[in-house]
Structure formats: structure tokens, C-alpha cells
Design an enzyme around this catalytic site. Structure first.
Site, short mmCIF file in Angstrom:
data_model
loop_
_atom_site.label_atom_id
_atom_site.label_comp_id
_atom_site.label_asym_id
_atom_site.label_seq_id
_atom_site.Cartn_x
_atom_site.Cartn_y
_atom_site.Cartn_z
CD GLU A 81 -1.59 0.33 3.47
OE1 GLU A 81 -1.65 0.99 3.78
OE2 GLU A 81 -1.49 -0.45 4.25
CB CYS A 113 -2.75 -3.92 6.77
SG CYS A 113 -1.98 -2.07 7.11
CG HIS A 235 -2.45 -6.00 10.63
ND1 HIS A 235 -1.44 -5.84 10.27
CD2 HIS A 235 -2.81 -4.57 10.39
CE1 HIS A 235 -1.62 -4.11 9.84
NE2 HIS A 235 -2.30 -3.86 10.30
N1 CAA Z 1 2.74 3.31 30.54
C1 CAA Z 1 1.54 3.33 29.75
N2 CAA Z 1 0.50 2.83 29.29
C2 CAA Z 1 0.42 4.32 28.33
C3 CAA Z 1 1.19 5.41 28.87
C4 CAA Z 1 2.29 5.14 30.47
N3 CAA Z 1 3.34 6.13 30.60
N4 CAA Z 1 0.54 6.23 28.63
C5 CAA Z 1 -0.69 6.11 27.61
N5 CAA Z 1 -0.93 4.59 27.71
C6 CAA Z 1 -1.09 3.61 27.07
C7 CAA Z 1 -3.31 4.45 26.95
O1 CAA Z 1 -3.05 3.92 28.52
C8 CAA Z 1 -3.13 3.67 26.20
O2 CAA Z 1 -4.52 2.38 26.11
P1 CAA Z 1 -5.35 1.79 25.98
O3 CAA Z 1 -4.91 1.82 24.08
O4 CAA Z 1 -5.06 0.30 26.78
O5 CAA Z 1 -6.37 2.60 26.58
C9 CAA Z 1 -2.52 3.74 24.71
O6 CAA Z 1 -1.50 4.05 25.79
C10 CAA Z 1 -2.32 4.34 23.57
O7 CAA Z 1 -2.93 5.69 24.23
P2 CAA Z 1 -3.39 7.16 23.44
O8 CAA Z 1 -5.24 6.05 23.43
O9 CAA Z 1 -3.52 7.54 24.17
O10 CAA Z 1 -2.95 6.32 22.45
P3 CAA Z 1 -2.32 7.98 21.21
O11 CAA Z 1 -3.93 8.47 21.28
O12 CAA Z 1 -1.40 8.37 20.75
O13 CAA Z 1 -3.27 6.55 19.70
C11 CAA Z 1 -3.77 4.99 18.39
C12 CAA Z 1 -2.88 5.46 19.76
C13 CAA Z 1 -4.95 5.53 17.71
C14 CAA Z 1 -2.90 3.51 18.27
C15 CAA Z 1 -2.34 5.98 17.43
O14 CAA Z 1 -1.30 5.50 17.57
C16 CAA Z 1 -2.81 5.78 15.98
O15 CAA Z 1 -3.26 6.30 15.19
N6 CAA Z 1 -2.24 4.46 15.09
C17 CAA Z 1 -2.50 4.29 14.10
C18 CAA Z 1 -3.22 3.82 13.44
C19 CAA Z 1 -3.31 2.48 13.91
O16 CAA Z 1 -2.01 1.44 13.82
N7 CAA Z 1 -4.71 1.73 14.03
C20 CAA Z 1 -4.71 0.55 14.18
C21 CAA Z 1 -6.07 -0.07 13.93
S1 CAA Z 1 -6.53 0.00 11.62
C22 CAA Z 1 -5.40 -1.27 11.07
O17 CAA Z 1 -4.35 -2.01 12.04
C23 CAA Z 1 -4.37 -0.82 9.87
C24 CAA Z 1 -3.46 -0.33 10.00
O18 CAA Z 1 -1.85 -0.82 9.69
C25 CAA Z 1 -3.21 1.23 9.63
#
Ligand code: CAA
Length: 389
Positions: A81, A113, A235
Site C-alpha cells: 500500500e 494491510c 496483523h
Molecule cells: N504507561 C503505560 N501505558 C500508557 C502510558 C504510560 N505512561 N501512557 C499512555 N498509555 C497507554 C494508554 O492508556 C493507551 O492504552 P489503551 O489503548 O489500552 O487505552 C495506550 O497507551 C495508547 O495511548 P492513547 O490512546 O493516548 O494513544 P494515542 O492517542 O497516542 O493513539 C493510536 C494511539 C490511535 C493507536 C495511534 O497510534 C494511531 O492513530 N495509530 C495509527 C492507526 C493504527 O495503527 N490503527 C490500528 C488499527 S487499523 C489497522 O490495523 C490498519 C493499519 O495497519 C493502520
């Protein structure tokens, strides 16, 4: 009786550079545990100036051709992709680099993916038609999100090449699988962008729903019970996603979902992804490589695979590990591909991230950076010119 079909050989390659999440945590001003524990990532592979999905695909596929030759490889399916051309299949650039046969169809497949799995299933169908044929499936991607966005820590890059054949040495695919597709705008990349657009929370929910629906279809089609599997290769956009999705699936089916049971089902699939990052189409197969290289003897054991591509398509499928599979693994080479990466400083990372490909058709030499076997030497007359190092 039908001929067993599946994965006969599997080889993985990644980029020259690795960026440590500790560097990114400092930049983001967050606790490094947010990345190490929160999303389950330690490092991410980053492409050098002279690397792209073609150079890592060539590096992944060459060891397979060196070991097995090219006879009867009549189809090459390249899944990506993050392709380099809207018309020409990236697989054709591999011809001179790794010596692909001229008597083969070469096609690029796209569905986020998921398309590596489409490649694997199409390959299985071609081999069922003529068991003397072999198919080279290559999943290759460089995951790129906007700087300083929540997606940035989930970047990464890798290619996995698989030789699919009758009487496979590593994994025999089961003849049934579960499917789910639906129009969802969770992650996509319009033609004018080099970075993906993503709605993070929607994507995590869409992934979990699609997994559950694909599982339901798998069972309707006569698939195995959840309790039969030795491990689950998900994945892995980030490794924590596999744990989340598995807990969600087990709970939805009223199965044990305590931390120890989830960990036993997932942990061995995550070692490579944890340090490589998201490799999109390659990710689920990098999970398989990690599992085979780290788990105790899996001979004769069934494995589950959950492939998800945003947009979205999901497939739940399964297969059985073949007796004697360990003799065919590439564990040392896989570990070396990871450990030999050069640590990348933040400033160079940012420069690489912001660099734009030339669009003027003039001659542009590429900075010599990579220590990997293949490199993009120049872009000239709108052509990408590759070379072996
Ligand atoms: N210690 C331990 N854990 C901590 C922490 C700390 N100090 N601070 C935060 N965390 C945890 C949070 O509690 C959270 O855990 P949960 O998910 O269990 O609630 C985790 O860290 C992530 O924190 P946030 O929710 O605040 O994360 P974020 O806003 O930075 O975003 C995300 C996370 C949405 C995955 C982002 O990285 C993102 O948008 N990624 C790209 C999209 C993606 O990968 N999507 C996955 C599904 S789609 C797919 O699979 C296709 C593909 O390949 C893209």
C-alpha cells in the site's frame, strides 16, 4: 484427497535504519512507557534515502530464489500500500535485481494491510489448479504518518517473501477461511499524499469488529474451534493491538481471557514487530516469522491468522505447522536483519521524513546510505534506477 498447499519458505528483510521510541518519547515529551507498554513498541525501521519498498522486497525475496531456484514460479504477487508507481507493478523492478523468470505473470495487489493475505489465498488457488506451479508472494511496505501526529510512533517498514507451493515445508493452509468486508473510513491515503490519513480510535474499533465478524464467518464455513490453536498471528499495526483484539475476540465468545492466557496466545508473534514497527501488508507474516523463530516445537499444531486491512477487509484463516519445519527457518538471518540496523538520530530521521521525491524528470542521484543488498541509485527521466550493492 486434495494436495496440501501452503508456505514452503519465508524470508524477511527490513531497512538500514532504526529509530528508538525513547528518542521519539523525548521529542513528544511523554513517558517512554506510553510507547513501550501503551502501544507495545520499542523501535521502528526507517528507510534510508536510497531504500524503498522495491529494495526491501528484493532483499526479502533473493534468499528464497537462491535456495529454491525459479523453476515453475509462474506467478509473482506483490502486495503493498506504499507502491512507487500508479501503473507498473513494483514486482517488475525485481526482475533484473533478483533474476525473476520471464515466464511469469507479475501483479501488484492493493487493499491496505490486507493484500498480502489476498496474495497468499490467490496463490493457494493457483496451486490447487496445477500443483506443479509455485507462486512467489511478496508483502512489502513502508508505513508513514505525519510528523508529530498520534500515528507517528506506529510507523515502520519490512518486506516478507513467501514461496507458496504444494507439499509445503513450513505451513499447510486449511481449505476454509472467514471473510468480512465493509466500507469504513478508518485509514486511507489519497493519491496526492505520501502520508496516511487515519482516524485512530475508529481504526482500532473497526479492526476489532472486523476480526469478530471474520471469525464468525470462519466458523460458519466449518473452521476450527478457538481452543484448538497453539497461537494467533494478528496483523500488528502496533503489538498491543494484537493483545487488545484477542481479548475482545475471546471475551465475545465467553472464553478465558485472563492476562496469562492472552499472553501465551500472542507473545511469541510480537518480538519482530515490536522492534520493526508497522509493516502493513507484511506485518501478519512477520508475526508468523517471530512465532516460528521463538516458540517451542509447533510441529503438527494449528495456528490462527487474522489479517486486517483498513477500509476494510478482514480474513480469519488457519493452517498447520509441518513436521520438520525448523530445518527450513531463517532464524539467524531474521535476527541479523534486525540487529544490524543503524541507530537513527532524530534530526536525520526528520530530514528523511520530510524529503520529497523529485518530480521534474531530471537526473537525481540518490545519497548512498544503505548497507543492505539493494539500493535505489537514481531517479532520472521519471524512472527509478536500482542496483545491487
Ligand atoms: N504507561 C503505560 N501505558 C500508557 C502510558 C504510560 N505512561 N501512557 C499512555 N498509555 C497507554 C494508554 O492508556 C493507551 O492504552 P489503551 O489503548 O489500552 O487505552 C495506550 O497507551 C495508547 O495511548 P492513547 O490512546 O493516548 O494513544 P494515542 O492517542 O497516542 O493513539 C493510536 C494511539 C490511535 C493507536 C495511534 O497510534 C494511531 O492513530 N495509530 C495509527 C492507526 C493504527 O495503527 N490503527 C490500528 C488499527 S487499523 C489497522 O490495523 C490498519 C493499519 O495497519 C493502520
Amino acid at each position: 484427497t486434495t494436495t496440501p498447499v501452503g508456505i514452503h519458505d519465508l524470508s524477511f528483510a527490513t531497512t538500514h535504519y532504526a529509530l528508538d521510541h525513547a528518542v521519539l518519547a523525548e521529542r513528544f515529551g511523554v513517558d517512554p512507557d506510553k510507547f513501550h507498554l501503551g502501544i507495545g513498541q520499542d523501535k521502528m525501521s526507517v528507510a534510508a534515502a536510497d531504500e524503498d519498498i522495491v529494495t526491501i522486497a528484493a532483499a526479502a525475496a533473493k534468499p528464497i530464489l537462491d535456495r529454491h531456484g525459479v523453476d515453475n514460479i509462474r506467478t509473482v504477487l506483490l502486495a503493498t500500500e506504499s507502491g512507487v508507481d500508479q501503473s507498473k507493478s513494483a514486482g517488475l523492478y525485481l526482475h533484473p535485481l533478483i533474476g525473476l523468470p520471464n515466464t511469469a505473470r507479475v501483479v501488484e495487489l492493493k487493499q491496505a494491510c490486507y493484500s498480502g493475505t489476498a496474495g497468499l489465498q490467490f496463490a493457494a488457488a493457483l496451486i490447487a489448479r496445477d500443483p506443479s506451479e509455485r507462486v512467489l508472494v511478496i508483502a512489502t511496505d513502508i508505513a508513514k504518518y505525519e510528523l508529530d501526529s498520534p500515528g507517528e510512533p506506529t510507523q515502520g517498514a519490512a518486506a516478507v517473501a513467501m514461496l507458496v507451493s504444494a507439499n509445503p515445508a513450513i505451513l499447510q493452509l486449511d481449505p476454509y477461511s472467514g471473510l468480512y468486508s465493509a466500507d469504513v473510513m478508518d485509514f486511507w491515503r489519497p493519491n496526492y499524499r505520501t502520508e496516511a490519513v487515519v482516524d485512530g480510535k475508529t481504526s482500532v474499533n473497526a479492526y476489532q469488529k472486523a476480526t469478530q465478524e471474520a471469525w464468525t464467518d470462519y466458523r460458519r464455513r466449518g473452521g476450527r474451534d478457538l481452543t484448538e490453536f497453539a497461537a494467533f498471528c494478528y496483523h500488528q499495526p502496533f503489538t498491543k493491538m494484537a493483545y487488545k483484539a484477542h481479548r475482545h475476540l475471546m471475551e465475545s465468545q465467553s472464553h478465558t481471557a485472563d492476562a496469562a492466557a492472552i499472553d501465551a496466545a500472542i507473545r511469541d508473534t510480537t518480538f519482530y514487530n515490536r522492534t520493526v514497527g508497522n509493516s502493513y501488508t507484511a506485518s501478519v507474516y512477520l508475526g508468523l516469522a517471530s512465532l516460528l523463530d521463538h516458540a517451542d516445537d509447533l510441529a503438527g499444531r494449528p495456528l490462527a491468522f487474522i489479517s486486517y486491512g483498513s477500509g476494510s477487509v478482514a480474513e480469519f484463516f488457519s493452517g498447520t505447522v509441518r513436521p520438520g519445519y525448523r530445518e527450513h527457518l531463517r532464524t539467524e538471518a531474521n535476527r541479523a536483519a534486525i540487529s544490524s540496523r543503524e541507530p537513527l538520530g532524530y534530526d536525520r530521521y526528520r530530514e528523511l521524513h520530510e524529503a520529497q521525491a523529485p518530480t521534474d524528470g531530471m537526473y537525481h542521484a540518490t545519497r548512498a546510505e544503505t548497507s543492505r543488498p539493494f539500493r535505489l541509485a537514481e531517479i532520472s527521466g521519471h524512472k527509478r534506477i536500482y542496483e545491487a550493492r
